[in-house]
Design a protein around this motif. Sequence first.
Motif, PDB file in Angstrom:
ATOM      1  N   TRP A 273       0.729  -1.579   0.435  1.00 23.56           N
ATOM      2  CA  TRP A 273      -0.396   0.429  -0.009  1.00 23.56           C
ATOM      3  C   TRP A 273       0.634   1.451   0.026  1.00 23.56           C
ATOM      4  O   TRP A 273       0.812   2.209  -0.718  1.00 23.56           O
ATOM      5  CB  TRP A 273      -1.431   0.335   1.130  1.00 23.56           C
ATOM      6  CG  TRP A 273      -1.921   1.031   1.443  1.00 23.56           C
ATOM      7  CD1 TRP A 273      -3.009   1.468   0.598  1.00 23.56           C
ATOM      8  CD2 TRP A 273      -1.429   2.208   2.114  1.00 23.56           C
ATOM      9  NE1 TRP A 273      -3.549   2.452   1.287  1.00 23.56           N
ATOM     10  CE2 TRP A 273      -2.841   3.263   2.230  1.00 23.56           C
ATOM     11  CE3 TRP A 273      -0.423   2.338   2.968  1.00 23.56           C
ATOM     12  CZ2 TRP A 273      -2.458   4.767   2.655  1.00 23.56           C
ATOM     13  CZ3 TRP A 273      -0.208   4.037   3.589  1.00 23.56           C
ATOM     14  CH2 TRP A 273      -1.915   4.843   3.541  1.00 23.56           C
ATOM     15  N   GLU A 276       2.555   3.349  -3.447  1.00 24.64           N
ATOM     16  CA  GLU A 276       1.958   4.285  -3.833  1.00 24.64           C
ATOM     17  C   GLU A 276       1.602   6.003  -2.987  1.00 24.64           C
ATOM     18  O   GLU A 276       1.989   7.278  -3.516  1.00 24.64           O
ATOM     19  CB  GLU A 276       0.767   4.483  -4.592  1.00 24.64           C
ATOM     20  CG  GLU A 276      -0.029   5.725  -5.409  1.00 24.64           C
ATOM     21  CD  GLU A 276      -1.164   5.032  -5.839  1.00 24.64           C
ATOM     22  OE1 GLU A 276      -2.288   6.418  -5.599  1.00 24.64           O
ATOM     23  OE2 GLU A 276      -1.935   3.856  -6.365  1.00 24.64           O
ATOM     24  N   ASP A 296      -5.317  13.714  -9.682  1.00 22.93           N
ATOM     25  CA  ASP A 296      -5.098  11.913 -10.324  1.00 22.93           C
ATOM     26  C   ASP A 296      -4.599  11.350  -8.784  1.00 22.93           C
ATOM     27  O   ASP A 296      -4.286   9.864  -8.928  1.00 22.93           O
ATOM     28  CB  ASP A 296      -3.847  12.619 -10.969  1.00 22.93           C
ATOM     29  CG  ASP A 296      -3.168  11.033 -11.847  1.00 22.93           C
ATOM     30  OD1 ASP A 296      -4.407  10.890 -11.897  1.00 22.93           O
ATOM     31  OD2 ASP A 296      -2.200  10.664 -11.372  1.00 22.93           O
ATOM     32  N   HIS A 297      -4.995  11.579  -7.242  1.00 21.32           N
ATOM     33  CA  HIS A 297      -4.555  11.055  -6.586  1.00 21.32           C
ATOM     34  C   HIS A 297      -5.573   9.860  -6.210  1.00 21.32           C
ATOM     35  O   HIS A 297      -6.985  10.055  -6.531  1.00 21.32           O
ATOM     36  CB  HIS A 297      -5.083  12.164  -5.348  1.00 21.32           C
ATOM     37  CG  HIS A 297      -3.415  12.690  -4.913  1.00 21.32           C
ATOM     38  ND1 HIS A 297      -3.061  13.071  -3.935  1.00 21.32           N
ATOM     39  CD2 HIS A 297      -2.293  12.370  -5.719  1.00 21.32           C
ATOM     40  CE1 HIS A 297      -2.250  13.859  -3.447  1.00 21.32           C
ATOM     41  NE2 HIS A 297      -1.429  13.290  -4.703  1.00 21.32           N
ATOM     42  N   HIS A 298      -5.663   8.474  -5.652  1.00 18.15           N
ATOM     43  CA  HIS A 298      -6.194   8.158  -5.390  1.00 18.15           C
ATOM     44  C   HIS A 298      -6.309   8.025  -3.513  1.00 18.15           C
ATOM     45  O   HIS A 298      -5.650   8.640  -2.947  1.00 18.15           O
ATOM     46  CB  HIS A 298      -5.315   6.325  -4.501  1.00 18.15           C
ATOM     47  CG  HIS A 298      -6.443   5.044  -4.453  1.00 18.15           C
ATOM     48  ND1 HIS A 298      -6.914   5.068  -2.656  1.00 18.15           N
ATOM     49  CD2 HIS A 298      -6.832   3.882  -4.954  1.00 18.15           C
ATOM     50  CE1 HIS A 298      -7.938   4.000  -3.222  1.00 18.15           C
ATOM     51  NE2 HIS A 298      -7.964   3.658  -4.184  1.00 18.15           N
ATOM     52  N   SER A 300      -6.677   7.332  -0.725  1.00 16.52           N
ATOM     53  CA  SER A 300      -5.707   6.337   0.436  1.00 16.52           C
ATOM     54  C   SER A 300      -5.048   7.514  -0.082  1.00 16.52           C
ATOM     55  O   SER A 300      -3.938   7.887   0.784  1.00 16.52           O
ATOM     56  CB  SER A 300      -5.308   5.424   0.010  1.00 16.52           C
ATOM     57  OG  SER A 300      -5.061   4.957  -0.753  1.00 16.52           O
ATOM     58  N   LYS A 301      -3.488   7.680  -0.812  1.00 16.10           N
ATOM     59  CA  LYS A 301      -2.922   9.042  -0.502  1.00 16.10           C
ATOM     60  C   LYS A 301      -3.257  10.271  -0.716  1.00 16.10           C
ATOM     61  O   LYS A 301      -2.592  11.438   0.289  1.00 16.10           O
ATOM     62  CB  LYS A 301      -2.290   9.494  -2.281  1.00 16.10           C
ATOM     63  CG  LYS A 301      -1.131  10.058  -2.506  1.00 16.10           C
ATOM     64  CD  LYS A 301      -0.694  10.019  -3.791  1.00 16.10           C
ATOM     65  CE  LYS A 301       0.919  10.609  -3.746  1.00 16.10           C
ATOM     66  NZ  LYS A 301       1.455  10.752  -4.654  1.00 16.10           N
TER      67      LYS A 301
END
Length: 378
Positions: A273, A276, A296-298, A300-301
């Motif tokens: 995990w 990224e 552009d982030h997931h 979680s990021k």
Amino acid sequence: MRLFAHFEGMVSTQEAVFRASIAANVPVFLKGDSGIGKSAFIRDYATASQRHLESVVLAHKEKSDIGGIPTVREGTTTTTEFAVPGWGHRLIEADKGLLLLSEFNMGEVDVQQACMNVLQERQVGENTYLPDSVAIVLDGNPPERYATSSELPSQIANRLLHLDWELDRQAWLDGMTAGWPTATERIIDDADARTDRVAREKSLVLAFLDAHRPYIHDQPTDPAREGGAWPSPRSWDNAIRVLSRIDEHATDVQTAVLQGLVGHAAAEAFMRWRIEAADFDLRAVLDDPTAEDWSDHHPSKTLTVLGAVSTFAIEQGSLDVWRDALAVLMHCAEATGRKDVCLRSARLLLSRAPKGAKIPSSAEETFGPMLRSIGAWR
């Protein structure tokens, strides 16, 4: 047998883990075969880092040798207290120290249990504590190979970083061939972790655990696994402390630390995990919120970056850093259109604003209604 040669060359993964645990003041348990130089390494390390070494061999000790002998104190009232053992006095008086609890898993269970307060709370005697300048190290043998060694009780195992120690055969051959070095090297093992690294690691761990809650606490039911590393709030807290002392790019060291604190399954899940989520520069984001491509982030990021920003700002206590952190949250909410993703960090920042801070009306308008709706703000 001296195994000091490793201090002159590159630091191996196991040595890097050991040094990081010392720097973080997390007790480390070196477990390996007899005769491979565990104790020699620890003695050389104590000499190199200019630490006073106290070796307590548990196989030869009783409970009172650890917890102290009851002593009667006369005064206005007569009381009984546990006296501080001699090794505790000497470590407290030293500028820097290292307590070696040797042959730990050969000690009787009640002797091991007497060490619990020493390992986590650093308590010796009745109301006396080892200073932070004292490191705690244990060594022992694998119980599956040595009948006289036992599995650790779970409550002790969870207080430790478990480090499987292996013989560096090349270092031993080099030392036996060319001779062992005699000059000691100053080991920098007591520097404080940078505040931004602590905030970063804390944010990464908390964001991961928020998304993988079973890993917050997962105590094994198998006695053999209970005696090793497993995830708990305590072991994750220790992981944050140790990870903040490690090079951000040393993934092999990070993995070994996590395996030694929270176990293989949790360590592997976290490291997958992290690949990224950890790809950001905290100081760069604070200087310029557009440094990250938020769209552009997931999620979680995003949670990880915002968590690191807010945690760092609160720990710094600086009005300027707090304002920069709030600006990052405002920009993220605008760039993504996802105010909800920012809520946890917004709650932290707005509820713990430093003295003299004035909450901008724009922040009030952006986060106030949602925080009030969940009872998280005035």
